[in-house]
Design an enzyme around this catalytic site. Structure first.
Site, PDB file in Angstrom:
ATOM      1  NE  ARG A  50      19.924  41.065  50.292  1.00 19.33           N
ATOM      2  CZ  ARG A  50      20.429  42.267  50.477  1.00 19.33           C
ATOM      3  NH1 ARG A  50      20.534  42.759  51.676  1.00 19.33           N
ATOM      4  NH2 ARG A  50      20.820  42.991  49.469  1.00 19.33           N
ATOM      5  CG  ASP A  93      20.286  39.597  55.103  1.00 14.76           C
ATOM      6  OD1 ASP A  93      21.498  39.807  54.878  1.00 14.76           O
ATOM      7  OD2 ASP A  93      19.467  40.491  55.368  1.00 14.76           O
ATOM      8  CE  LYS A 149      40.239  43.229  41.560  1.00 16.24           C
ATOM      9  NZ  LYS A 149      39.261  43.415  40.487  1.00 16.24           N
ATOM     10  CG  HIS A 179      40.346  36.745  37.075  1.00 16.05           C
ATOM     11  ND1 HIS A 179      40.079  38.013  37.505  1.00 16.05           N
ATOM     12  CD2 HIS A 179      40.365  36.811  35.718  1.00 16.05           C
ATOM     13  CE1 HIS A 179      39.936  38.809  36.444  1.00 16.05           C
ATOM     14  NE2 HIS A 179      40.103  38.107  35.355  1.00 16.05           N
ATOM     15  CE  LYS A 183      43.033  36.920  32.658  1.00 15.42           C
ATOM     16  NZ  LYS A 183      41.868  36.836  31.795  1.00 15.42           N
ATOM     17  CG  ASP A 236      38.486  47.107  38.865  1.00 15.64           C
ATOM     18  OD1 ASP A 236      37.966  46.251  39.605  1.00 15.64           O
ATOM     19  OD2 ASP A 236      38.367  47.096  37.621  1.00 15.64           O
ATOM     20  CG  HIS A 241      43.870  41.864  37.671  1.00 18.50           C
ATOM     21  ND1 HIS A 241      43.638  40.817  38.530  1.00 18.50           N
ATOM     22  CD2 HIS A 241      42.642  42.320  37.326  1.00 18.50           C
ATOM     23  CE1 HIS A 241      42.336  40.649  38.682  1.00 18.50           C
ATOM     24  NE2 HIS A 241      41.701  41.550  37.970  1.00 18.50           N
ATOM     25  CE  LYS A 341      36.592  48.560  33.976  1.00 18.43           C
ATOM     26  NZ  LYS A 341      36.800  47.155  33.590  1.00 18.43           N
TER      27      LYS A 341
HETATM   28  C1  BG6 Z   1      38.318  42.333  37.118  1.00 15.96           C
HETATM   29  C2  BG6 Z   1      38.003  43.805  37.179  1.00 15.96           C
HETATM   30  O1  BG6 Z   1      39.075  41.951  38.235  1.00 15.96           O
HETATM   31  O2  BG6 Z   1      39.053  42.060  35.944  1.00 15.96           O
HETATM   32  C3  BG6 Z   1      37.230  44.239  35.939  1.00 15.96           C
HETATM   33  O3  BG6 Z   1      37.229  44.074  38.340  1.00 15.96           O
HETATM   34  C4  BG6 Z   1      37.972  43.834  34.685  1.00 15.96           C
HETATM   35  O4  BG6 Z   1      36.987  45.639  35.956  1.00 15.96           O
HETATM   36  C5  BG6 Z   1      38.363  42.365  34.735  1.00 15.96           C
HETATM   37  O5  BG6 Z   1      37.123  44.080  33.583  1.00 15.96           O
HETATM   38  C6  BG6 Z   1      39.271  42.009  33.575  1.00 15.96           C
HETATM   39  O6  BG6 Z   1      39.460  40.625  33.551  1.00 15.96           O
HETATM   40  P1  BG6 Z   1      39.761  39.856  32.198  1.00 15.96           P
HETATM   41  O7  BG6 Z   1      39.985  38.444  32.618  1.00 15.96           O
HETATM   42  O8  BG6 Z   1      38.558  40.040  31.322  1.00 15.96           O
HETATM   43  O9  BG6 Z   1      40.977  40.509  31.621  1.00 15.96           O
END
Ligand code: BG6
EC number: 1.1.1.49
Length: 485
Positions: A50, A93, A149, A179, A183, A236, A241, A341
């Site tokens: 935007r 937008d 995601k 992601h 890895k 999350d 993951h 975390k």
């Molecule tokens: C993300 C989450 O998908 O993965 C984050 O939204 C998290 O909260 C992150 O910190 C962790 O990824 P990585 O690659 O740093 O382990």
């Protein structure tokens, strides 16, 4: 899957072009692919957002972030000049259909270029963007759409997103990113399991006592409080993951290393996960929330003092779960999943704990353990029992250690997004989540979230810089087990 050749000529359109994901991950990944001559010279990268920025200002922003993310030895001024000449910025937008008309005029006729729409945006924009693309005539049969995601925040919302996206794009055109699948060590897990015959006979319930999958972070919620406070660790991290890692550990060998075969096996595991409902939610789940504490010698505030977080928030920043897979291979083997975390150290690892020998000859015998460490160091290590030197049979555990970064020290380690972006450009969906996988994962997670809400089970406090609430230790201790590291 490795082609080594040039990608197809395409326009990569990044929605959310001024966001953290685009600036910290996607542009650096594209720079690396460009530098290694993987991108077709006709590839254009068009960032969309935007903010009304002139292109030159966007390039300055992009350069600043890329310099911060890319190792100094890999940042080449001349390559950057050539790469940035392929980058443009288009202010728009994404909720306004008129802006998509402007976008279509700006892009012109495809002229042999495939369009790749990367939605690095909040998920509530996925459906409006897909619909606007269709109306503007941009969603042709060659186009691809990449979704970050989280896909929704529940089974219902994820299904609604998938349905709506499915009316615009065919499943083969949709790339749902997790992601973690990009890895190196995660892919190595498949190599380890399916290219080493000696592991297969012991990879099952008659030899494995339990499995631990932990993703511990030292980071807090950073600038993502607004998103995180509505999501929490279950949505999350666990839904995606951790469950993806569980699938790769537990799935049956696919017949081929190809998208449908691999994803068919993963989805079977997700569907075989024993539901956690009712009283089991309280017995098998521990949620936690970090309080103030110290990380790396620095004082850090409690979660509820973080920016954009409610100060009476009961969002969990930690979760530990005992999961079970109801199938022949894994019956009776607990899979302990844990993520949090602001924990004592950053470590993502999978531990396969084997059963003790059937008849103990020597006292003090421990058991074999296979550790697959994803981060920070990529390592695979197998704990063996050995005799310590000297008189008598005194046993000591010794690790056979494979440090992948050292073994491949001459090769640059690819970032997850480089690999995944290249796969999108090559049209390979093996490392992306299929619609049914995402929905099966939500179907297992939804009752856990509901159960926590129904029982008003507030997250247990834990100090930042610890390994989570004490109750997470009890989850294993009641069966005589403990978390690794
Ligand atoms: C993300 C989450 O998908 O993965 C984050 O939204 C998290 O909260 C992150 O910190 C962790 O990824 P990585 O690659 O740093 O382990």
């Amino acid at each position: 899957m490795e082609s080594g050749g040039l990608t197809i000529p395409c326009d990569i359109l990044v929605f959310g072009g001024t966001g953290d994901l685009a600036l910290h991950k996607l542009l650096p990944a594209l720079y690396h692919l460009f530098r290694e001559a993987r991108l077709n010279p006709a590839v254009r990268v068009i960032a969309l957002a935007r903010r009304n920025l002139p292109r030159i200002d966007y390039l300055k922003l992009a350069e600043r972030h890329c310099r911060a993310q890319i190792a100094r030895s890999d940042f080449d001024e001349e390559v950057w000049q050539r790469f940035s000449a392929r980058v443009d910025y288009f202010p728009m937008d994404a909720s306004q259909s008129a802006d998509f008309g402007r976008l279509a005029r700006y892009l012109g006729e495809p002229g042999g270029l495939t369009r790749i729409f990367y939605l690095a945006t909040a998920p509530n924009l996925f459906v409006p963007i897909a619909n606007h693309l269709r109306i503007a005539g941009l969603a042709d049969t060659e186009a691809r759409i990449v979704l970050e995601k989280p896909i929704g925040h529940s089974l219902e919302s994820a299904t609604a997103i998938n349905e709506a996206i499915g009316t615009v794009f065919e499943e083969r055109q949709v790339f749902r990113i997790d992601h973690y699948l990009g890895k190196e060590t995660v892919q190595n897990l498949m190599a380890l399991r399916f290219a080493n015959a000696l592991l297969e006979p012991v990879w099952r319930n008659n030899q494995v006592d339990h499995v631990q999958i932990s993703v511990c972070e030292t980071l807090g919620v950073e600038n993502r409080g607004a998103y995180y406070d509505r999501a929490g660790a279950i949505r999350d991290m666990l839904q995606n993951h951790l469950l993806q890692l569980l699938c790769l550990v537990a799935m049956e060998p696919p017949a081929q290393f190809e998208a449908e075969a691999v994803r068919d096996e993963k989805v079977k595991i997700l569907r075989a996960l024993k539901p956690i409902t009712g009283q089991d939610v309280q017995d098998k789940t521990v949620r936690g929330q970090y309080g103030a504490g110290r990380i790396g010698g620095q004082e850090v505030p409690a979660y509820y003092f973080e920016k954009d977080v409610d100060n009476d928030s009961d969002t969990e920043t930690f979760v530990a779960i005992e999961a079970h897979i109801d199938n022949w291979r894994w019956a009776g083997v607990p899979f302990y999943l844990r993520t949090g975390k602001r924990m004592a150290r950053r470590a993502s690892q999978i531990v396969i704990q084997f059963k003790p020998v059937p008849h103990e000859l020597f006292s003090g015998g421990q058991v074999n353990q296979l550790l697959i460490q994803l981060q920070p160091d990529e390592r695979i290590s197998l704990r063996m029992m050995t005799k310590s030197p000297g008189k008598g049979m005194r046993l000591e555990p010794v690790d056979l250690d494979l440090n992948l970064a050292q073994v491949f020290s001459q090769t640059r380690r690819w970032e997850a997004y480089e690999r995944l972006l290249l796969d999108v450009l090559e049209g390979d969906s093996t490392l992306f989540m299929r619609r049914d996988e995402v929905e099966a994962a939500w179907a297992w997670v939804d009752p856990i979230i509901k159960g926590c809400e129904e029982h008003f089970q507030a997250p247990r406090p834990y100090p930042a810089g610890s390994f989570g609430p004490e109750q997470a230790n009890s989850l294993l201790a009641r069966h005589g087990r403990h978390w690794h590291g």
